[in-house]
Design a protein around this motif. Structure first.
Motif, PDB file in Angstrom:
ATOM      1  N   LEU A  34       0.821  -1.217   0.000  1.00 59.82           N
ATOM      2  CA  LEU A  34       0.000   0.000   0.000  1.00 59.82           C
ATOM      3  C   LEU A  34       0.851   1.261   0.000  1.00 59.82           C
ATOM      4  N   ASP A  39      -1.413   4.578  -6.389  1.00 55.09           N
ATOM      5  CA  ASP A  39      -2.820   4.900  -6.130  1.00 55.09           C
ATOM      6  C   ASP A  39      -3.028   5.146  -4.643  1.00 55.09           C
ATOM      7  N   TYR A  41      -4.983   5.098  -0.909  1.00 59.34           N
ATOM      8  CA  TYR A  41      -5.803   4.202  -0.086  1.00 59.34           C
ATOM      9  C   TYR A  41      -5.886   4.787   1.321  1.00 59.34           C
ATOM     10  N   ALA A  43      -8.359   4.218   5.224  1.00 53.14           N
ATOM     11  CA  ALA A  43      -9.384   3.474   5.955  1.00 53.14           C
ATOM     12  C   ALA A  43     -10.045   4.382   6.978  1.00 53.14           C
ATOM     13  N   ASN A  54      -2.268   5.729   3.166  1.00 52.32           N
ATOM     14  CA  ASN A  54      -0.957   5.496   2.556  1.00 52.32           C
ATOM     15  C   ASN A  54      -0.382   6.828   2.052  1.00 52.32           C
ATOM     16  N   SER A  57      -2.222   8.901  -0.639  1.00 53.57           N
ATOM     17  CA  SER A  57      -3.515   9.514  -0.303  1.00 53.57           C
ATOM     18  C   SER A  57      -3.364  10.935   0.220  1.00 53.57           C
ATOM     19  N   HIS A 115     -13.207   3.776  -5.342  1.00 56.57           N
ATOM     20  CA  HIS A 115     -13.880   2.522  -4.975  1.00 56.57           C
ATOM     21  C   HIS A 115     -13.918   2.483  -3.448  1.00 56.57           C
ATOM     22  N   SER A 124     -13.072   1.005   3.665  1.00 53.73           N
ATOM     23  CA  SER A 124     -11.781   1.054   2.981  1.00 53.73           C
ATOM     24  C   SER A 124     -11.981   1.732   1.635  1.00 53.73           C
ATOM     25  N   VAL A 125     -11.152   2.721   1.368  1.00 54.20           N
ATOM     26  CA  VAL A 125     -11.341   3.534   0.160  1.00 54.20           C
ATOM     27  C   VAL A 125     -10.068   3.498  -0.677  1.00 54.20           C
ATOM     28  N   TYR A 126     -10.271   3.150  -1.944  1.00 50.62           N
ATOM     29  CA  TYR A 126      -9.163   3.083  -2.895  1.00 50.62           C
ATOM     30  C   TYR A 126      -9.463   4.046  -4.039  1.00 50.62           C
ATOM     31  N   ARG A 128      -7.699   6.300  -7.646  1.00 47.04           N
ATOM     32  CA  ARG A 128      -6.568   6.507  -8.549  1.00 47.04           C
ATOM     33  C   ARG A 128      -6.805   7.769  -9.377  1.00 47.04           C
TER      34      ARG A 128
END
Length: 376
Positions: A34, A39, A41, A43, A54, A57, A115, A124-126, A128
């Motif tokens: 991560l 990209d 990420y 939480a 990360n 982010s 996402h 949890s958020v991802y 890009r």
């Protein structure tokens, strides 16, 4: 061999320690992944507090992880609390369903695709960066729009050129017998036997004159011969034509305003520019209610000299704007639909272009002349 109770307990403890070690190693690997992906990420717990972010982010929040951990996300980005961003995050948690959406970080800022996945602890958020993709999509869309406009213009010009060729032949053939009929009507109207029918003769001659005027306009479309161009100043042409334009406006209690900036001389045909200007002005006057003001402007824009005619009408709906300039199309009860096609034809012979902007506050017609035409 049977294990004693103490051995079983010790074996279970060793197994737990081994599982914990495996989980710790796995967790470090996940965190390492991560931390090294490009990209973003992060939480959130069920109170909307950051529990992990990360490195990537930090970009979306314009802040460091150290300052964000433990804080509520809506305190960090309060501008999004009443937007779809908040609703979609809430939906993911309440319905326990993943959500996907695209958003712009700020006006004119970068775009990201997001996402969001619900978890036992929260969310949890991802995300890009898709800014480059969006820029390509915008460029493609603009290219398609330009291509559509170009195709429409080519089609319009091809149609106009075909009609121009027809106009020269047909109009002359119609005008000649009309002239003959008009002459005989005038002759008969002077006969004492038909004095009581004078009103009818006048009406017939008037209608023939109206038909002749339409044919004269139609013939101007077939003027494919290169017109005689002289070095003239657009402002001087407008000022000399002003009394006639003002007279047209005052007849319907409307007004003319000039905003003429200094512009260079251009190679122009005085007669055709007269017709162009009169057509545009009369269209603008007819579009306005009593008391309206029509503004005629000239100015330079880069290498172009611009003539702009602005009315205070109610504008045109897209369905009408799309057909503007099409031969015989008119929104007026008694319109011939020749005025603007003639303007387009004159503009083309002067290597000029016509564009139209319209809104509820009125319509502006721009005629842009190339200054290079003077050098040529």
């Amino acid at each position: 061999m049977m294990l004693s109770f103490e051995e079983m307990v010790r074996y279970g403890q060793d197994e737990d320690i081994m599982v914990e070690n495996i989980l710790e190693v796995t967790n470090r690997k996940v965190v390492n992944i991560l931390e090294n992906i490009t990209d973003g990420y992060f939480a959130l717990d069920r109170s909307w507090r950051f529990t992990y972010l990360n490195k990537a982010s930090e970009k979306i929040f314009f802040n460091s992880r150290e300052n964000l951990l433990g804080r509520i996300i809506w305190e960090v980005i309060p501008e999004h609390i009443n937007q779809a961003f908040f609703e979609l995050y809430s939906k993911a948690i309440t319905e326990q369903k993943p959500v996907y959406f695209e958003m712009q970080i700020c006006p004119e800022g970068d775009w990201v695709e997001v996402h969001a996945y619900p978890t036992e602890d929260g969310l949890s958020v991802y995300f890009r960066d898709i800014t480059q993709r969006k820029q390509i999509e915008v460029a493609l869309r603009r290219s398609e729009e330009r291509s559509a406009r170009l195709l429409k213009e080519i089609t319009r010009l091809e149609r106009l050129q075909l009609i121009e060729k027809m106009a020269g032949c047909i109009s002359h053939e119609i005008r000649n017998p009309l002239t003959t009929v008009r002459g005989f009507l005038q002759l008969l109207s002077k006969n004492v036997e038909f004095v009581r029918y004078q009103e009818y003769f006048d009406l017939m001659i008037e209608e023939l004159d109206r038909a002749n005027a339409i044919i004269t306009e139609y013939l101007s479309l077939s003027n494919n011969n290169s017109v005689e161009l002289k070095l003239l100043n657009l402002n001087q042409i407008i000022e000399k034509l002003l009394p006639l334009i003002q007279a047209d406006a005052l007849m319907t209690d409307k007004y003319i305003e000039l905003e003429l900036q200094e512009v260079p001389d251009l190679l122009l045909n005085k007669s055709e520019i007269h017709q162009l200007l009169l057509n545009l002005v009369r269209n603008g006057l007819e579009a306005m209610f009593t008391g309206g003001c029509l503004t005629i402007k000239t100015y330079t824009e880069g290498e172009d000299v611009v003539l702009a005619v602005k009315d205070q009408g109610q504008g045109m709906p897209p369905s009408v704007l799309e057909k503007i300039g099409t031969l015989f199309f008119s929104t007026k009860d008694n319109g011939t639909g020749l005025g603007l096609p003639i303007c387009y034809s004159i503009a083309r012979r002067h290597n000029a272009s016509i564009t139209i902007e319209t809104s509820a506050q009125g319509t502006i017609v721009f005629v842009k002349f190339k200054q290079q035409a003077v050098d040529n």
